[in-house]
Design a protein around this motif. Structure first.
Motif, PDB file in Angstrom:
ATOM      1  N   MET A 115      -1.592   5.784  -4.493  1.00 27.18           N
ATOM      2  CA  MET A 115      -0.561   5.281  -3.584  1.00 27.18           C
ATOM      3  C   MET A 115       0.716   5.030  -4.389  1.00 27.18           C
ATOM      4  N   LYS A 116       1.781   5.696  -3.993  1.00 24.34           N
ATOM      5  CA  LYS A 116       3.044   5.539  -4.728  1.00 24.34           C
ATOM      6  C   LYS A 116       3.760   4.291  -4.231  1.00 24.34           C
ATOM      7  N   GLU A 117       4.048   3.398  -5.166  1.00 28.75           N
ATOM      8  CA  GLU A 117       4.668   2.128  -4.805  1.00 28.75           C
ATOM      9  C   GLU A 117       6.051   2.342  -4.189  1.00 28.75           C
ATOM     10  N   GLY A 118       6.309   1.591  -3.128  1.00 28.79           N
ATOM     11  CA  GLY A 118       7.611   1.674  -2.462  1.00 28.79           C
ATOM     12  C   GLY A 118       7.691   2.779  -1.424  1.00 28.79           C
ATOM     13  N   ARG A 119       6.716   3.698  -1.444  1.00 29.30           N
ATOM     14  CA  ARG A 119       6.728   4.807  -0.467  1.00 29.30           C
ATOM     15  C   ARG A 119       5.481   4.808   0.403  1.00 29.30           C
ATOM     16  N   ASP A 120       4.307   4.724  -0.234  1.00 30.20           N
ATOM     17  CA  ASP A 120       3.041   4.861   0.498  1.00 30.20           C
ATOM     18  C   ASP A 120       2.540   3.496   0.990  1.00 30.20           C
ATOM     19  N   ILE A 121       2.164   3.445   2.279  1.00 28.12           N
ATOM     20  CA  ILE A 121       1.698   2.192   2.878  1.00 28.12           C
ATOM     21  C   ILE A 121       0.425   2.480   3.674  1.00 28.12           C
ATOM     22  N   TRP A 122      -0.629   1.689   3.443  1.00 34.42           N
ATOM     23  CA  TRP A 122      -1.827   1.813   4.290  1.00 34.42           C
ATOM     24  C   TRP A 122      -1.463   1.379   5.704  1.00 34.42           C
ATOM     25  N   LEU A 123      -1.848   2.190   6.682  1.00 29.46           N
ATOM     26  CA  LEU A 123      -1.422   1.938   8.058  1.00 29.46           C
ATOM     27  C   LEU A 123      -2.176   0.779   8.732  1.00 29.46           C
ATOM     28  N   GLN A 124      -3.491   0.702   8.514  1.00 28.97           N
ATOM     29  CA  GLN A 124      -4.305  -0.230   9.302  1.00 28.97           C
ATOM     30  C   GLN A 124      -3.848  -1.701   9.233  1.00 28.97           C
ATOM     31  N   PRO A 125      -3.557  -2.245   8.046  1.00 32.50           N
ATOM     32  CA  PRO A 125      -3.101  -3.646   8.015  1.00 32.50           C
ATOM     33  C   PRO A 125      -1.851  -3.883   8.851  1.00 32.50           C
TER      34      PRO A 125
ATOM     35  N   VAL B 180      -0.331   5.873   5.524  1.00 34.44           N
ATOM     36  CA  VAL B 180      -1.593   6.547   5.227  1.00 34.44           C
ATOM     37  C   VAL B 180      -2.739   5.949   6.051  1.00 34.44           C
ATOM     38  N   VAL B 181      -3.415   6.830   6.802  1.00 36.73           N
ATOM     39  CA  VAL B 181      -4.580   6.442   7.601  1.00 36.73           C
ATOM     40  C   VAL B 181      -5.831   6.599   6.730  1.00 36.73           C
ATOM     41  N   LYS B 182      -6.745   5.629   6.814  1.00 40.68           N
ATOM     42  CA  LYS B 182      -8.025   5.762   6.092  1.00 40.68           C
ATOM     43  C   LYS B 182      -8.988   6.509   6.994  1.00 40.68           C
ATOM     44  N   ARG B 183      -9.479   7.662   6.537  1.00 46.36           N
ATOM     45  CA  ARG B 183     -10.501   8.390   7.278  1.00 46.36           C
ATOM     46  C   ARG B 183     -11.727   8.626   6.389  1.00 46.36           C
ATOM     47  N   THR B 184     -11.499   9.195   5.199  1.00 45.51           N
ATOM     48  CA  THR B 184     -12.639   9.570   4.349  1.00 45.51           C
ATOM     49  C   THR B 184     -12.972   8.498   3.299  1.00 45.51           C
ATOM     50  N   HIS B 185     -12.064   7.504   3.148  1.00 43.36           N
ATOM     51  CA  HIS B 185     -12.262   6.419   2.183  1.00 43.36           C
ATOM     52  C   HIS B 185     -12.443   6.950   0.750  1.00 43.36           C
TER      53      HIS B 185
END
Length: 636
Positions: free
Chosen positions: A215-225, A205-210
């Motif tokens: 975030m679903k655990e085990g599936r969704d990951i923030w991209l920037q870090p 997941v890319v942060k654009r609009t903040h």
């Protein structure tokens, strides 16, 4: 004489004749002189349209990102590769240099690899028009993963269909997007889609609009870090010429969307060559294509074609009407855009507004104008030519398809004399033919027929993902040993081509190909609907709009028609997207049908267009009396 950059009409004809006399030599020369190869090909071309099977530059090894990025680092490292113009004019533009883009793509590629994504894996990309979209697809190409971009205006159902069809295990998405005054919650659309996509293991997941998202655990990951911790160097995976580069979906006239498979080497060569010539690109030009990367135009003429030529490509997040109708022209002035490529829909919408929106900006930097998505009507062509180009910038009215990969018919600016509504002449290497309904070629000029292509070109799609038989039936079964475009065309006295529209049931709305079958399927899900038929009719802004003829079940007869119309359009928006909503809905007692039960859309089309002077012989219909009833209640 360089085959790669045509500068006048006489040169076009010399190059064109050479390209059709010996196509293999022609493309071999271009491929050899203008691209980086890890290994040269063993054979330029092998093909058989009866299977159909086409292979270009067989045996060659390469990576397309080395041609789009690495090779420019020695001479263009500090040149802007992507010039990002955000939706909000108060937000700063981003100038991403070739060096920076190379680093960002490498980091993203390393993230994908670290998450177990490998050569041949399919990755769905559902992002707004932000730099991460271009970076994501180049990162996939860097490691040999196959990207499948889905336009971020599509509904969760349309997204899920595409994810499942090409067996994606990964999706790259964002928290949301900005579109004019709206902030759109894209993440919830993705979450809804993924409920019916069991194959998806990871969602970046890319942060654009903040905005707040779940975030679903085990599936969704923030991209920037992950990007922050990734290495800025990534060795490019060596690909075979015919390895798939991407799968891109286009509407089918029947049934589910078709995932067109495009391969690496031929696509690269053709998109780079066509970009250079159609836009007459020179080293310090600023080129802007307003399309979305979710369409083939964006793939070929925002990302791959421009970057393979070391160009500066503008990427615009917003819409032409925000904050006002001068936005396009404000951006042209601000960045001194030299080539501007947009859709007739946008031109028609802007032409309806006060001319002061155009006149207050300095458009003198423009050298070439282009149009794409559908044939441009004469009135819009003149408005564009007079007010935007000031009669100094030739208009390239381009014709191509998702299936063709690159522009097939277009004037070469400053070489080909233009005529409004005509795409004019085929590009070098493209061998066109007009066919009649009986499969005979129509020779000579001032003729009209079905537009076909009789010889392979490097950027043609190789198959429909997972369904080669459908690919064969759709494009190669109508005419022996030829590719059938599905379009009609006329050829005038001098040999110029004008596209006359689809001969099947695909309608072009605002430059987007919409199959009528999926829309009818969505409508028919409504509990009050018995059956439906969709046709196109001319529309001042969109080019075409959709007219729905709908027969209700007994249960729907007493229902309020206005409410039903709203419910039906909501159903279409949910299943396909708002772009497919109907402008007119007529409730009918029945639909005109042949004795075999086929709905006669030809008659419905004429009624929708208010052209009922000649409906042809309707006495052979199963129910000719229905036609009068439909005509009497038509919404004109």
């Amino acid at each position: 004489m360089s085959n790669y950059h045509i500068k006048h009409l006489e040169e076009y004809w010399q190059v064109y004749r050479k390209s059709v006399r010996n196509p293999e030599n022609f493309w071999e020369e271009i491929a050899e002189e203008h691209f980086l190869w890890r290994k040269k090909w063993d054979k330029v071309l092998s093909w058989d349209f009866s299977k159909p099977e086409v292979k270009w530059f067989e045996g060659a090894k390469l990576n397309i990102t080395e041609n789009c990025l690495d090779r420019h680092l020695a001479t263009r490292a500090d040149k802007t590769a992507i010039l990002f113009e955000p939706n909000n004019p108060d937000e700063e533009s981003q100038h991403i240099t070739y060096r920076e883009l190379h680093e960002r793509v490498s980091r993203f590629a390393n993230v994908l690899k670290s998450q177990g994504i490998d050569k041949g894996d399919r990755v769905c990309v559902y992002l707004p028009m932000i730099p991460e979209l271009a970076v994501a697809i180049l990162a996939c190409a860097r490691i040999g993963a196959i990207h499948s971009v889905v336009f971020a205006g599509f509904s969760s159902t349309a997204l899920a269909t595409r994810i499942n069809d090409c067996d994606c295990e990964t999706i790259i998405c964002s928290d949301g997007s900005y579109r004019g005054k709206k902030t759109i919650d894209l993440k919830s659309i993705v979450d809804e889609a993924l409920e019916s996509c069991p194959g998806i293991k990871k969602s970046f997941v890319v942060k654009r609009t903040h905005t707040d998202v779940v975030m679903k655990e085990g599936r969704d990951i923030w991209l920037q870090p992950l990007l922050d911790n990734a290495s800025p160097t990534c060795k490019a995976t060596v690909m075979d010429a015919e390895d798939p580069l991407f799968v891109l979906y286009t509407s089918g006239s029947t049934g589910k969307p078709k995932g067109m498979v495009h391969t690496t080497a031929g696509y690269m060569v053709y998109t780079a060559y066509s970009f250079k010539n159609v836009f007459q690109y020179r080293e310090n030009d600023i080129y802007w294509c307003t399309a979305d990367i979710g369409w083939i135009t964006g793939h070929s003429y925002i990302v791959y074609g421009p970057l393979a030529n070391g160009a500066t490509s503008v990427m615009f997040e917003g819409v032409p009407s925000y904050p006002d109708y001068g936005r396009f022209w404000e951006i042209v002035e601000k960045h001194k855009v030299t080539q501007f490529y947009t859709a007739p829909t946008a031109i028609r919408a802007l032409a309806k507004e006060n001319i002061s929106y155009v006149d207050k900006y300095d458009l003198s930097s423009l050298k070439v104008l282009g149009t794409v998505g559908e044939p441009i009507n004469e009135e819009a062509w003149h408005w564009y030519n007079d007010n935007v180009g000031k009669k100094n910038s030739p208009i390239a009215d381009t014709w191509f398809q998702t299936e063709t990969g690159g522009i097939m018919i277009s004037p070469i600016p400053y070489s080909t004399p233009t005529i409004p509504t005509y795409a004019t002449l085929p590009l070098p290497g493209i061998q066109l033919a007009l066919m009649d309904e009986n499969g005979k070629e129509i020779k000579g000029n001032q003729v009209e027929g079905r537009l076909t292509i009789k010889y392979p070109w490097p950027s043609m799609a190789r198959s429909i993902y997972g369904d080669h038989e459908r690919y064969k039936n759709t494009y190669f079964n109508s005419f022996e040993n030829m590719y059938f475009t599905g379009d009609g065309a006329l050829r005038d006295a001098v040999g110029y081509y004008r596209i006359t529209g689809r001969v099947d049931d695909v309608i072009i709305i605002s430059g987007h190909n919409l199959g009528t079958a999926p829309i009818e399927d969505a409508i028919n899900e409504h509990p009050a609907v018995a059956e439906s038929a969709i046709v196109g009719f001319p529309h001042d802004i969109k080019g075409n709009a959709l007219y729905g003829y709908i027969t209700l079940k007994e249960a729907g007869e007493g229902r309020d028609h206005d409410n039903l119309r709203k419910e039906i359009n909501q159903l279409i928006a949910d299943r396909i997207g708002a772009i497919a909503k109907l402008d007119k809905i007529q409730f009918t007692q029945g639909l005109p049908k042949t004795r075999s039960g086929k709905i006669m859309r030809r008659i419905l089309r004429k009624i929708a267009c208010n052209d009922t002077s000649n409906l042809g012989d309707i006495s052979t219909l199963l129910n000719p009396e229905v036609v009068k009833d439909v005509m009497a209640k038509a919404i004109i």
